[in-house]
Design an enzyme around this catalytic site. Structure first.
Site, PDB file in Angstrom:
ATOM      1  CE  LYS A   1      10.577  -0.232  16.374  1.00  0.00           C
ATOM      2  NZ  LYS A   1      10.766  -0.680  15.209  1.00  0.00           N
TER       3      LYS A   1
ATOM      4  CD  GLU B   1      10.546   2.933  16.301  1.00  0.00           C
ATOM      5  OE1 GLU B   1      11.553   2.962  15.663  1.00  0.00           O
ATOM      6  OE2 GLU B   1       9.519   2.550  14.897  1.00  0.00           O
ATOM      7  CG  ASP B   2       6.382   4.538  16.105  1.00  0.00           C
ATOM      8  OD1 ASP B   2       6.827   4.583  14.844  1.00  0.00           O
ATOM      9  OD2 ASP B   2       6.414   3.640  16.628  1.00  0.00           O
TER      10      ASP B   2
ATOM     11  CB  ALA C   1       3.635   8.393  -0.757  1.00  0.00           C
ATOM     12  N   GLY C   2       4.624   8.020   3.027  1.00  0.00           N
ATOM     13  CA  GLY C   2       4.557   9.307   4.011  1.00  0.00           C
ATOM     14  C   GLY C   2       5.857   8.236   4.584  1.00  0.00           C
ATOM     15  CB  THR C   3       7.444   8.173   7.696  1.00  0.00           C
ATOM     16  OG1 THR C   3       6.836   9.285   8.193  1.00  0.00           O
ATOM     17  CG2 THR C   3       8.577   7.796   8.428  1.00  0.00           C
ATOM     18  CB  ALA C   4       6.408   3.218   6.196  1.00  0.00           C
TER      19      ALA C   4
ATOM     20  CG  ASP D   1       9.298   5.247  11.639  1.00  0.00           C
ATOM     21  OD1 ASP D   1       8.652   3.687  12.601  1.00  0.00           O
ATOM     22  OD2 ASP D   1       9.008   5.005  13.135  1.00  0.00           O
TER      23      ASP D   1
ATOM     24  CG  ASN E   1       3.240  -3.657  11.352  1.00  0.00           C
ATOM     25  OD1 ASN E   1       3.012  -4.698  10.939  1.00  0.00           O
ATOM     26  ND2 ASN E   1       4.180  -2.994  11.886  1.00  0.00           N
TER      27      ASN E   1
ATOM     28  CE1 TYR F   1       8.901  -3.272  17.359  1.00  0.00           C
ATOM     29  CE2 TYR F   1       8.626  -4.926  16.041  1.00  0.00           C
ATOM     30  CZ  TYR F   1       9.307  -4.022  16.403  1.00  0.00           C
ATOM     31  OH  TYR F   1       9.536  -2.951  14.831  1.00  0.00           O
TER      32      TYR F   1
HETATM   33  N1  LIG Z   1       6.570  -3.686   8.382  1.00  0.00           N
HETATM   34  C1  LIG Z   1       6.755  -2.231   9.303  1.00  0.00           C
HETATM   35  O1  LIG Z   1       8.260  -2.306   9.368  1.00  0.00           O
HETATM   36  C2  LIG Z   1       6.911  -0.656   9.320  1.00  0.00           C
HETATM   37  C3  LIG Z   1       5.610  -0.319   9.361  1.00  0.00           C
HETATM   38  N2  LIG Z   1       5.038   0.307   9.078  1.00  0.00           N
HETATM   39  C4  LIG Z   1       3.446   0.614   8.862  1.00  0.00           C
HETATM   40  O2  LIG Z   1       3.265   0.843   7.594  1.00  0.00           O
HETATM   41  C5  LIG Z   1       1.895   2.180   8.712  1.00  0.00           C
HETATM   42  C6  LIG Z   1       2.780   3.856   7.842  1.00  0.00           C
HETATM   43  O3  LIG Z   1       3.208   4.354   8.648  1.00  0.00           O
HETATM   44  P1  LIG Z   1       3.981   5.523   8.621  1.00  0.00           P
HETATM   45  O4  LIG Z   1       4.927   6.005   7.654  1.00  0.00           O
HETATM   46  O5  LIG Z   1       4.578   5.978   9.993  1.00  0.00           O
HETATM   47  O6  LIG Z   1       2.931   6.692   8.981  1.00  0.00           O
HETATM   48  P2  LIG Z   1       2.746   7.911   8.052  1.00  0.00           P
HETATM   49  O7  LIG Z   1       1.698   8.455   8.445  1.00  0.00           O
HETATM   50  O8  LIG Z   1       4.121   8.750   7.650  1.00  0.00           O
HETATM   51  O9  LIG Z   1       2.361   7.763   6.461  1.00  0.00           O
HETATM   52  C7  LIG Z   1       1.115   7.333   6.111  1.00  0.00           C
HETATM   53  C8  LIG Z   1       0.821   7.756   4.173  1.00  0.00           C
HETATM   54  O10 LIG Z   1      -0.851   6.836   4.179  1.00  0.00           O
HETATM   55  C9  LIG Z   1      -1.185   7.927   3.705  1.00  0.00           C
HETATM   56  N3  LIG Z   1      -2.572   7.456   3.560  1.00  0.00           N
HETATM   57  C10 LIG Z   1      -3.501   7.831   5.053  1.00  0.00           C
HETATM   58  N4  LIG Z   1      -4.806   7.181   4.015  1.00  0.00           N
HETATM   59  C11 LIG Z   1      -4.809   6.857   2.912  1.00  0.00           C
HETATM   60  C12 LIG Z   1      -5.371   6.503   2.021  1.00  0.00           C
HETATM   61  N5  LIG Z   1      -6.752   6.327   2.399  1.00  0.00           N
HETATM   62  N6  LIG Z   1      -5.173   6.443   1.033  1.00  0.00           N
HETATM   63  C13 LIG Z   1      -3.361   6.077   0.386  1.00  0.00           C
HETATM   64  N7  LIG Z   1      -2.878   6.172   1.257  1.00  0.00           N
HETATM   65  C14 LIG Z   1      -3.565   6.898   2.784  1.00  0.00           C
HETATM   66  C15 LIG Z   1      -0.378   8.739   4.554  1.00  0.00           C
HETATM   67  O11 LIG Z   1      -1.677  10.631   4.763  1.00  0.00           O
HETATM   68  C16 LIG Z   1       0.356   9.369   4.894  1.00  0.00           C
HETATM   69  O12 LIG Z   1       1.490   9.599   3.946  1.00  0.00           O
HETATM   70  C17 LIG Z   1       2.324   2.513   9.334  1.00  0.00           C
HETATM   71  O13 LIG Z   1       0.575   1.308   9.675  1.00  0.00           O
HETATM   72  C18 LIG Z   1       2.723   1.817   9.945  1.00  0.00           C
HETATM   73  O14 LIG Z   1       2.960   1.106  11.359  1.00  0.00           O
HETATM   74  C19 LIG Z   1       5.998   1.901   9.523  1.00  0.00           C
HETATM   75  C20 LIG Z   1       7.339   1.661   9.903  1.00  0.00           C
HETATM   76  C21 LIG Z   1       7.747   0.595   9.412  1.00  0.00           C
HETATM   77  C1  LIG Z   2       7.488  -1.473  13.062  1.00  0.00           C
HETATM   78  C2  LIG Z   2       7.004   0.392  12.184  1.00  0.00           C
HETATM   79  O1  LIG Z   2       8.062   0.093  13.423  1.00  0.00           O
HETATM   80  C3  LIG Z   2       6.396   0.554  13.151  1.00  0.00           C
HETATM   81  O2  LIG Z   2       5.270   0.077  12.209  1.00  0.00           O
HETATM   82  O3  LIG Z   2       6.207   1.708  13.247  1.00  0.00           O
HETATM   83 MG   LIG Z   3       8.175   2.159  13.632  1.00  0.00          MG
END
Ligand SMILES: NC(=O)C1=CN([C@@H]2O[C@H](COP(=O)(O)OP(=O)(O)OC[C@H]3O[C@@H](n4cnc5c(N)ncnc54)[C@H](O)[C@@H]3O)[C@@H](O)[C@H]2O)C=CC1
Ligand SMILES: CC(=O)C(=O)O
Ligand SMILES: [Mg+2]
Length: 544
Positions: free
Chosen positions: A156, A227-228, A284-287, A251, A401, A84
């Site tokens: 996953k 996912e993703d 402020a994206g998906t997560a 996410d 991540n 993972y």
């Molecule tokens: N710990 C967990 O369980 C999870 C962690 N994540 C992590 O969260 C991160 C984001 O994932 P998602 O939301 O799916 O991606 P996403 O692409 O939807 O969101 C990222 C956001 O950050 C913004 N961004 C990029 N550069 C920036 C900056 N310099 N300043 C401010 N904002 C900025 C982007 O415009 C975007 O809106 C990834 O690294 C992912 O691995 C995601 C899902 C689960």
């Molecule tokens: C953990 C997860 O789903 C992610 O980083 O996208």
């Molecule tokens: Mg994910």
């Protein structure tokens, strides 16, 4: 021997070898599953690096599924970062070069016409409980990795089985290959996916609709996990289907639930009720917005009025603090935008005259800081010290991540705040020693949520996945944290993943029953959850 789910290798008994015509095709001595697991662990340890270990485990998975899960169960905390995040990210980037064997279903946007035929080859299969699908536009925080994204669906599913005992013969991994915008893949002669840029618009929507329709018709009992995906598609797909079929986006909703669990524990540890917290979300994206939604819902459940609940959030994206006049603001971000007149005196030190994180921290004095930006190291010493100067126990959650993208390292956060920060990360980190205290770092990864969520949904045969099922999972996890211990993590440890998943499953199934979306209502839910779990043991095999 060629079916990984049934293969036992040298553990086939003398009688089985006789009956299945295997005599002479295996070395003579019969080993036990335990012996095999010892040997496999030796081989695993002999791999030179994390990617080598991932490739080794993938090959084992493809050869002998029971042995793979036996090994994973015995060394879960050590192997989770290999199958993972973070290593799965490297494996996805290297997919076409490390490719040995296909696993799962590869659907192509270039062959919409042929999709029905592919599904028809399964007939109608009521035994599939769960399908994880990705289009790989937003793999972890590393972006668009095309067909290699199948490895996140496979990863996953491995976590579902290791953590919650989901039967691996009742699941399916899917990649929806819509092309890729990753330049290195488009120029790589060995790339095995559709080598053209991402198809968007009507044809993409048709691809997704057709997938849902065929998956529903072919596997009528399957929960559909997304996912993703890229942010826009992730949202659009969830909005379209969440009230119609049994489905969720991990996410958005899984991450939201695990973050809420950590935030509930932080509120308990800091002795400040949730309704009095100020939350900054960086990315402020998906997560990020998924997390905001679940924390906000919890604030409303605590008695704060819906309109007022948004005032506790400051969300920052590439364009700085989101305000009602921010350029390119997305509809799902809008509710969290601050009023521009309210921030007119904020300094505009960010790119293109925007309001940056440091300024927001100075002005808003957050109690909780969450990072979902994919910007490694974004929580600098100056920002963290500024935040910590306003309160006793700052809650800081760098969630991005894989590991290099974490917005901060726990050891720095602990040092900069003299041990006061309540730190929770998305990727795994070792404990931190500081001033004689060992700080355990909780991993706020949706892996604490989705396996139990899936199991609870399957056991209750829920028709839909409702908000209360996600709340139930967050509350179940938070209830397992002992916040009183010095240096305690704000989430249960990965070592407890199986207990956590079982607890989450029971609470989720109960929530589905209470809400009237369950088609099964077992009298003894704990027993039903235990009975539904698959265990990696060899079963007697007979020739047919
Ligand atoms: N710990 C967990 O369980 C999870 C962690 N994540 C992590 O969260 C991160 C984001 O994932 P998602 O939301 O799916 O991606 P996403 O692409 O939807 O969101 C990222 C956001 O950050 C913004 N961004 C990029 N550069 C920036 C900056 N310099 N300043 C401010 N904002 C900025 C982007 O415009 C975007 O809106 C990834 O690294 C992912 O691995 C995601 C899902 C689960
Ligand atoms: C953990 C997860 O789903 C992610 O980083 O996208
Ligand atoms: Mg994910």
């Amino acid at each position: 021997m060629s079916i990984p789910y049934l293969n036992k290798g040298v553990a086939f008994t003398k009688e089985e070898r006789e009956e299945l015509g295997l005599k002479g095709f295996l070395p003579p001595k019969v080993l036990t599953l335990e012996d095999q697991a010892k040997r496999a662990y030796e081989q695993f340890q002999a791999q030179p690096d994390a990617l080598g270990k991932n490739v080794y485990l993938t090959a084992l998975h493809d050869r002998n599924e029971v042995l793979f899960y036996k090994l994973l169960n015995e060394h879960l905390a050590e192997m989770l970062p290999i199958v993972y995040t973070p290593t799965v990210g490297t494996a996805i980037q290297r997919y076409s070069h490390e490719y040995r064997k296909p696993r799962g279903l590869y659907l192509s946007i270039d062959d919409l016409e042929g999709m029905a035929e592919i599904f028809a080859s399964y007939g109608v299969d009521e035994s599939i409980d769960l399908i994880v699908a990705t289009d790989a536009e937003g793999i972890l925080g590393i972006g668009d990795w095309g067909v290699g994204g199948i490895a996140i669906s496979v990863g996953k599913l491995a976590v579902y089985t290791a953590a919650a005992g989901i039967d691996p013969s009742r699941v399916l991994a899917v990649v929806l290959d819509a092309g890729t915008n990753q330049e290195s893949l488009l120029n790589d002669p060995l790339y095995v996916g559709n080598q053209h840029s991402r198809v968007r618009g009507e044809r993409y929507d048709q691809f997704i609709d057709q997938y849902v329709e065929l998956a529903r018709a072919t596997f009528p009992n399957a929960l559909l996990h997304w996912e993703d995906f890229g942010t826009k598609n992730a949202r659009a797909i969830l909005e379209k289907y969440k009230d119609r079929i049994c489905t969720f986006n991990d996410d958005i909703q899984g991450t939201g639930a695990v973050s809420l669990a950590a935030v509930l524990a932080c509120a308990k540890a800091s002795k400040v009720p949730l309704k009095d917290h100020r939350i900054v979300i960086f990315g402020a994206g998906t997560a990020g917005i998924g997390i905001a939604e679940q924390i906000r819902d919890a604030i409303v459940r605590d008695g704060v009025k819906e309109e007022a609940s948004y005032d506790q959030f400051w969300c920052i994206d590439k364009t700085g603090l989101l305000t009602d006049d921010s350029p390119d603001i997305q509809p799902f971000q809008k509710p969290y935008a601050r009023r521009s007149d309210e921030v007119k005196d904020y300094a505009r030190n960010g790119p293109k005259h925007s309001i940056d994180l440091l300024e927001v921290v100075k002005q808003a004095k957050p109690t909780i800081l969450i990072g979902t930006s994919t910007v490694g190291g974004a929580f600098t010493e100056e920002i963290v010290k500024e935040m910590a100067s306003h309160l006793e126990r700052p809650a800081i959650l760098p969630m991005s991540n894989p590991t290099p993208l974490s917005e901060a390292k726990p050891e720095d956060l602990i040092e900069w705040t003299e041990g006061r920060a309540l730190v929770t990360t998305g990727s795994p980190f070792d404990p931190v020693e500081y001033n004689g205290v060992t700080y355990e770092i909780g991993q706020a990864n949706n892996a604490l949520v989705f396996p139990g969520l899936g199991l609870g949904t399957i056991v209750s045969k829920a028709r839909l996945m409702t908000d209360s099922m996600f709340v139930a999972s967050a509350e179940a996890i938070a209830s397992m944290v002992n916040v009183g211990k010095p240096g305690a993590a704000m989430l249960p440890s990965v070592d407890q993943l199986r207990t956590v998943s079982a607890t989450v499953a029971v609470r989720v199934a109960q929530a589905a029953i209470d809400e009237g979306v369950a088609e099964e209502t077992p009298d003894d839910l704990i027993q039903a959850v235990q009975d539904a779990m698959w265990h990696p043991v060899y079963k007697k095999i007979k020739a047919v």
